[in-house]
Write an enzyme that holds these catalytic residues in place. Structure first.
Site, PDB file in Angstrom:
ATOM      1  CB  SER A 154      -0.873   0.013   1.257  1.00 36.31           C
ATOM      2  OG  SER A 154      -1.525   1.255   1.384  1.00 36.31           O
ATOM      3  CE1 TYR A 187      -4.456  -2.740   4.315  1.00 34.41           C
ATOM      4  CE2 TYR A 187      -3.544  -0.535   3.979  1.00 34.41           C
ATOM      5  CZ  TYR A 187      -4.047  -1.729   3.465  1.00 34.41           C
ATOM      6  OH  TYR A 187      -4.114  -1.901   2.098  1.00 34.41           O
TER       7      TYR A 187
HETATM    8  N1  LIG Z   1      -8.325  -0.590  -2.909  1.00 33.54           N
HETATM    9  C1  LIG Z   1      -7.372   0.180  -2.458  1.00 33.54           C
HETATM   10  O1  LIG Z   1      -7.538   1.401  -2.471  1.00 33.54           O
HETATM   11  C2  LIG Z   1      -6.075  -0.409  -1.928  1.00 33.54           C
HETATM   12  C3  LIG Z   1      -5.077   0.501  -1.576  1.00 33.54           C
HETATM   13  C4  LIG Z   1      -3.862   0.011  -1.100  1.00 33.54           C
HETATM   14  C5  LIG Z   1      -3.670  -1.355  -1.011  1.00 33.54           C
HETATM   15  N2  LIG Z   1      -4.661  -2.220  -1.363  1.00 33.54           N
HETATM   16  C6  LIG Z   1      -4.379  -3.657  -1.258  1.00 33.54           C
HETATM   17  O2  LIG Z   1      -4.733  -4.296  -2.471  1.00 33.54           O
HETATM   18  C7  LIG Z   1      -5.121  -5.649  -2.207  1.00 33.54           C
HETATM   19  C8  LIG Z   1      -6.476  -5.889  -2.827  1.00 33.54           C
HETATM   20  O3  LIG Z   1      -7.395  -5.021  -2.211  1.00 33.54           O
HETATM   21  P1  LIG Z   1      -8.831  -4.673  -2.806  1.00 33.54           P
HETATM   22  O4  LIG Z   1      -8.971  -3.212  -2.741  1.00 33.54           O
HETATM   23  O5  LIG Z   1      -9.069  -5.389  -4.066  1.00 33.54           O
HETATM   24  O6  LIG Z   1      -9.710  -5.273  -1.612  1.00 33.54           O
HETATM   25  P2  LIG Z   1     -11.111  -6.024  -1.597  1.00 33.54           P
HETATM   26  O7  LIG Z   1     -11.979  -5.539  -2.681  1.00 33.54           O
HETATM   27  O8  LIG Z   1     -11.573  -5.940  -0.189  1.00 33.54           O
HETATM   28  O9  LIG Z   1     -10.670  -7.527  -1.926  1.00 33.54           O
HETATM   29  C9  LIG Z   1      -9.853  -8.212  -1.033  1.00 33.54           C
HETATM   30  C10 LIG Z   1      -9.613  -9.589  -1.589  1.00 33.54           C
HETATM   31  O10 LIG Z   1      -8.795 -10.307  -0.656  1.00 33.54           O
HETATM   32  C11 LIG Z   1      -9.448 -11.532  -0.399  1.00 33.54           C
HETATM   33  N3  LIG Z   1      -9.102 -12.119   0.875  1.00 33.54           N
HETATM   34  C12 LIG Z   1      -9.273 -11.629   2.118  1.00 33.54           C
HETATM   35  N4  LIG Z   1      -8.846 -12.508   3.046  1.00 33.54           N
HETATM   36  C13 LIG Z   1      -8.407 -13.605   2.344  1.00 33.54           C
HETATM   37  C14 LIG Z   1      -7.863 -14.852   2.702  1.00 33.54           C
HETATM   38  N5  LIG Z   1      -7.693 -15.204   3.995  1.00 33.54           N
HETATM   39  N6  LIG Z   1      -7.498 -15.714   1.725  1.00 33.54           N
HETATM   40  C15 LIG Z   1      -7.680 -15.403   0.428  1.00 33.54           C
HETATM   41  N7  LIG Z   1      -8.218 -14.251   0.010  1.00 33.54           N
HETATM   42  C16 LIG Z   1      -8.579 -13.363   0.972  1.00 33.54           C
HETATM   43  C17 LIG Z   1     -10.930 -11.216  -0.482  1.00 33.54           C
HETATM   44  O11 LIG Z   1     -11.661 -12.419  -0.599  1.00 33.54           O
HETATM   45  P3  LIG Z   1     -13.218 -12.570  -0.136  1.00 33.54           P
HETATM   46  O12 LIG Z   1     -14.042 -12.135  -1.318  1.00 33.54           O
HETATM   47  O13 LIG Z   1     -13.347 -14.018   0.176  1.00 33.54           O
HETATM   48  O14 LIG Z   1     -13.419 -11.690   1.064  1.00 33.54           O
HETATM   49  C18 LIG Z   1     -10.918 -10.373  -1.751  1.00 33.54           C
HETATM   50  O15 LIG Z   1     -10.816 -11.178  -2.899  1.00 33.54           O
HETATM   51  C19 LIG Z   1      -5.090  -5.815  -0.689  1.00 33.54           C
HETATM   52  O16 LIG Z   1      -3.892  -6.425  -0.289  1.00 33.54           O
HETATM   53  C20 LIG Z   1      -5.151  -4.385  -0.183  1.00 33.54           C
HETATM   54  O17 LIG Z   1      -4.578  -4.250   1.095  1.00 33.54           O
HETATM   55  C21 LIG Z   1      -5.864  -1.777  -1.807  1.00 33.54           C
END
Ligand SMILES: NC(=O)c1ccc[n+]([C@@H]2O[C@H](COP(=O)([O-])OP(=O)(O)OC[C@H]3O[C@@H](n4cnc5c(N)ncnc54)[C@H](OP(=O)(O)O)[C@@H]3O)[C@@H](O)[C@H]2O)c1
Length: 262
Positions: A125, A138
């Site tokens: 992040s 986080y």
């Molecule tokens: N969106 C942003 O602005 C942002 C910014 C900085 C970093 N990130 C990082 O980018 C990555 C993706 O985030 P996102 O925004 O796409 O989040 P999201 O929409 O909340 O999706 C999170 C994903 O992680 C999966 N997950 C959670 N726990 C898990 C586990 N134990 N085993 C396998 N899968 C699991 C969820 O699966 P389920 O559907 O089963 O819950 C979902 O597919 C994360 O690492 C997040 O920290 C995101």
């Protein structure tokens, strides 16, 4: 790297992970979109869908011939001041964001070595580049991945394995939506003013929210960028932050931000 061979993405049920799986497949990788509940993969075309919960080692099975691993699965928590953040939240975030990622990665290394090399892409992040209040848990989990990735890069370069880190800014996913509200910290009177100021600041970056498919395009570009750097953004805000971080003495960069918040 040429876009061929097998690629595995964790947390590909939705958000960035799903978009990256679609993009990898579109570029020519044999892509396995892994997720806790494979039913969530309905509608994903051109990829294989498999179950994988990063916190449950019995579900972690990676294929021979693995060339790309995208460690994307991640969770966040309510953004509380450190003195109010429950221990369970620390444990839950580290279980997924750190220990889960490590468990998948340690199984990927021998497979990639046997395949003659590849890319391990860790999604952290851009928040680790800014001293954002109430985000310590986080940010700490993501900063741990930064350190793990650096050491791993030094260990596995000899096998032709490249380790990269993607540091997203605000990407339009469920995670961003969940965080798009006044911080829970505002419920504590000592932190209300700071929380409200943080919320006001949030309004200023709304125009930089980036669709997940655009972030995925930049992430796969980074994966294929053989001679590229260790760290990448995947949207204009994170690319700008990374450029600022790289160009500035780090202590001054963080110090300047802390000043603007106090
Ligand atoms: N969106 C942003 O602005 C942002 C910014 C900085 C970093 N990130 C990082 O980018 C990555 C993706 O985030 P996102 O925004 O796409 O989040 P999201 O929409 O909340 O999706 C999170 C994903 O992680 C999966 N997950 C959670 N726990 C898990 C586990 N134990 N085993 C396998 N899968 C699991 C969820 O699966 P389920 O559907 O089963 O819950 C979902 O597919 C994360 O690492 C997040 O920290 C995101």
């Amino acid at each position: 790297m040429e876009p061929n061979g097998t690629a595995v993405v964790t947390g590909a049920s939705r958000g960035i992970g799903r978009a990256v799986a679609i993009e990898l497949a579109a570029r020519g990788f044999d892509t396995i979109a892994t997720m806790r509940d494979p039913a969530a993969g309905a509608g994903l075309e051109g990829v294989r869908v498999e179950k994988l919960d990063v916190t449950d080692p019995s579900t972690i099975s990676l294929p021979d011939g693995l060339r790309v691993l995208v460690n994307n699965a991640g969770v966040e928590s309510d953004n509380e001041p450190l003195e109010h953040m429950p221990r369970e939240s620390w444990e839950r975030l580290f279980a997924t964001n750190v220990f889960g990622l490590v468990e998948v990665t340690r199984r990927a290394v021998p497979l990639m070595r046997a395949a003659g090399g590849g890319v391990i892409c860790n999604v952290t992040s851009s928040s680790t580049l800014a001293p954002v209040p109430f985000l310590g848990t986080y940010r700490a989990s993501k900063a741990a991945v930064t350190a793990i990735g650096e050491s791993l890069a030094a260990e596995v370069a000899q096998f032709g394995i490249r380790v990269i880190e993607i540091m997203p800014g605000p990407i339009e996913t469920d995670m961003l939506t969940a965080s798009d509200r006044p911080p829970v910290a505002a419920e504590h009177s000592e932190y209300r003013e700071l929380a409200n100021r943080l919320w006001e600041g949030r309004q200023g970056i709304r125009d930089q929210y980036t669709p997940a498919n655009e972030a995925a395009r930049r992430i796969v570009d980074a994966i294929c960028d053989d001679d590229g750097p260790l760290r990448y953004g995947c949207d204009d805000l994170s690319e700008g932050m990374l450029a600022g971080w790289n160009a500035t003495d780090n202590a001054r960069w963080v110090g300047g931000m802390l000043k603007s918040m106090s």
